[in-house]
Design a protein around this motif. Sequence first.
Motif, mmCIF file in Angstrom:
data_model
loop_
_atom_site.group_PDB
_atom_site.id
_atom_site.type_symbol
_atom_site.label_atom_id
_atom_site.label_comp_id
_atom_site.label_asym_id
_atom_site.label_seq_id
_atom_site.Cartn_x
_atom_site.Cartn_y
_atom_site.Cartn_z
ATOM 1 N N ASN A 78 0.806 -1.231 0.000
ATOM 2 C CA ASN A 78 0.000 0.000 0.000
ATOM 3 C C ASN A 78 0.839 1.281 0.000
ATOM 4 O O ASN A 78 0.559 2.225 0.748
ATOM 5 C CB ASN A 78 -0.946 0.022 1.204
ATOM 6 N N ILE A 79 1.861 1.328 -0.857
ATOM 7 C CA ILE A 79 2.686 2.533 -0.856
ATOM 8 C C ILE A 79 2.023 3.659 -1.647
ATOM 9 O O ILE A 79 1.320 3.436 -2.627
ATOM 10 C CB ILE A 79 4.107 2.277 -1.398
ATOM 11 N N GLN A 80 2.266 4.861 -1.170
ATOM 12 C CA GLN A 80 1.861 6.085 -1.857
ATOM 13 C C GLN A 80 3.116 6.918 -2.068
ATOM 14 O O GLN A 80 3.878 7.160 -1.129
ATOM 15 C CB GLN A 80 0.849 6.875 -1.036
ATOM 16 N N VAL A 81 3.341 7.356 -3.315
ATOM 17 C CA VAL A 81 4.512 8.170 -3.632
ATOM 18 C C VAL A 81 4.039 9.510 -4.172
ATOM 19 O O VAL A 81 3.189 9.577 -5.074
ATOM 20 C CB VAL A 81 5.420 7.480 -4.671
ATOM 21 N N VAL A 82 4.604 10.576 -3.607
ATOM 22 C CA VAL A 82 4.228 11.939 -3.995
ATOM 23 C C VAL A 82 5.482 12.687 -4.425
ATOM 24 O O VAL A 82 6.522 12.612 -3.762
ATOM 25 C CB VAL A 82 3.528 12.676 -2.838
ATOM 26 N N TYR A 83 5.391 13.415 -5.526
ATOM 27 C CA TYR A 83 6.485 14.259 -6.000
ATOM 28 C C TYR A 83 6.210 15.722 -5.651
ATOM 29 O O TYR A 83 5.093 16.221 -5.821
ATOM 30 C CB TYR A 83 6.643 14.140 -7.515
ATOM 31 N N GLY A 84 7.237 16.384 -5.157
ATOM 32 C CA GLY A 84 7.119 17.808 -4.861
ATOM 33 C C GLY A 84 6.080 18.146 -3.825
ATOM 34 O O GLY A 84 5.619 19.288 -3.758
ATOM 35 N N GLY A 85 5.716 17.169 -3.012
ATOM 36 C CA GLY A 85 4.738 17.402 -1.964
ATOM 37 C C GLY A 85 3.323 17.593 -2.453
ATOM 38 O O GLY A 85 2.425 17.900 -1.668
ATOM 39 N N ARG A 110 -0.440 5.291 -5.922
ATOM 40 C CA ARG A 110 -1.434 5.286 -4.849
ATOM 41 C C ARG A 110 -1.794 3.862 -4.448
ATOM 42 O O ARG A 110 -2.279 3.065 -5.254
ATOM 43 C CB ARG A 110 -2.702 6.005 -5.315
ATOM 44 N N ASP A 111 -1.534 3.513 -3.198
ATOM 45 C CA ASP A 111 -1.953 2.231 -2.614
ATOM 46 C C ASP A 111 -1.521 1.029 -3.451
ATOM 47 O O ASP A 111 -2.304 0.093 -3.671
ATOM 48 C CB ASP A 111 -3.473 2.205 -2.431
ATOM 49 N N GLY A 132 2.800 3.501 3.571
ATOM 50 C CA GLY A 132 3.019 2.141 3.110
ATOM 51 C C GLY A 132 4.384 1.621 3.517
ATOM 52 O O GLY A 132 5.172 2.318 4.166
ATOM 53 N N SER A 133 4.662 0.378 3.152
ATOM 54 C CA SER A 133 5.921 -0.248 3.534
ATOM 55 C C SER A 133 6.491 -1.063 2.384
ATOM 56 O O SER A 133 5.759 -1.515 1.503
ATOM 57 C CB SER A 133 5.729 -1.153 4.759
ATOM 58 N N ILE A 134 7.820 -1.234 2.406
ATOM 59 C CA ILE A 134 8.534 -2.062 1.442
ATOM 60 C C ILE A 134 9.413 -3.022 2.234
ATOM 61 O O ILE A 134 10.237 -2.588 3.040
ATOM 62 C CB ILE A 134 9.390 -1.219 0.486
ATOM 63 N N ARG A 169 -2.008 3.147 -10.089
ATOM 64 C CA ARG A 169 -2.593 2.086 -9.278
ATOM 65 C C ARG A 169 -2.495 0.752 -9.992
ATOM 66 O O ARG A 169 -2.475 0.690 -11.226
ATOM 67 C CB ARG A 169 -4.068 2.389 -8.983
ATOM 68 N N VAL A 170 -2.462 -0.323 -9.215
ATOM 69 C CA VAL A 170 -2.546 -1.663 -9.792
ATOM 70 C C VAL A 170 -4.009 -1.956 -10.080
ATOM 71 O O VAL A 170 -4.849 -1.912 -9.174
ATOM 72 C CB VAL A 170 -1.962 -2.720 -8.839
ATOM 73 N N VAL A 171 -4.306 -2.219 -11.343
ATOM 74 C CA VAL A 171 -5.701 -2.444 -11.723
ATOM 75 C C VAL A 171 -5.991 -3.913 -12.019
ATOM 76 O O VAL A 171 -7.165 -4.308 -12.102
ATOM 77 C CB VAL A 171 -6.084 -1.590 -12.949
#
Length: 289
Positions: free
Chosen positions: A32-39, A45-46, A88-90, A243-245
């Motif tokens: 469930n990781i979420q990655v954001v660029y530049g805040g 997403r998830d 989220g976690s890796i 997202r993974v679809v």
Amino acid sequence: MTLHPAAPDPASSQPSNAGSHTASVPMLAIRNIQVVYGGAIEAVRDVSLEVPSGRIVALLGSNGAGKSTVLKAVSAVLDAEDGKIEKGSILLQGRPIEQASAHGIVGLGLVQVPEGRRLFATLTVEENLVVGAHLQDRRNLAEARDYVFGLFPRLVDKRHQIAGYLSGGEQQMVAIGRALMSRPRLLALDEPSLGLAPLVVSEIFEAIQTLRDRSGLTILLVEQNASRALAIADYAYIMENGRVVLDGTPEALGRNADVREFYLGLSTQQGRTSMRDVKHYKRRKRWLS
């Protein structure tokens, strides 16, 4: 000579069925990781996925779907582009690595071959390989180098040539070889077929398959070329808009009508155009752009 990756824990070294997601600890688990660029810009997403030991797992999707961002998050190189894992976690063999440094992750056995190869263009083929073995002693360096030359025989005669003068396919072979010099547990490949001729792509993918079949190497393969990736993968995930679809075995995905039409280029129906066809056409334009 066989390349022996850094020895994983015995309990996790046995390949599991990628499609069944058994209770054994996978080599890599993204939760469930979420990655954001530049805040502000959410790129992923998830996203959750697993890469079992000794398997090839493909991450598919069109350009901009978020595939490379997932690899950058796994390899801890998001900082260079002002990216951040917001949640989220890796886990690498059950060990959290989302806060680890890029150097630390390489030391744990996860090595990425980035899109575009990024060789040291002014160094020779052999010098590029040696750079990848900076964590190895002389004996392991020689063994790994011999393995790379066995995997890519055409590099033997070019070992003293400047890497910047090689063809794109040869540069890709050097990039993969450089990653193998560190004796990884998990190899992450970002678009290895990008910009290469079909015959060279076949050679590259045969080598990837060999790494799994003969050396038991675990591989996370990011690709836009779905047909090539599904031909060698044990399991696959499809991303769209961060997202993974969809996910499943290559066999199951190959029976999916949307996957066949939008990723494999196989028309599912002939005849008159309906509103459903129009929607599919718009989806194709977006997915393949």
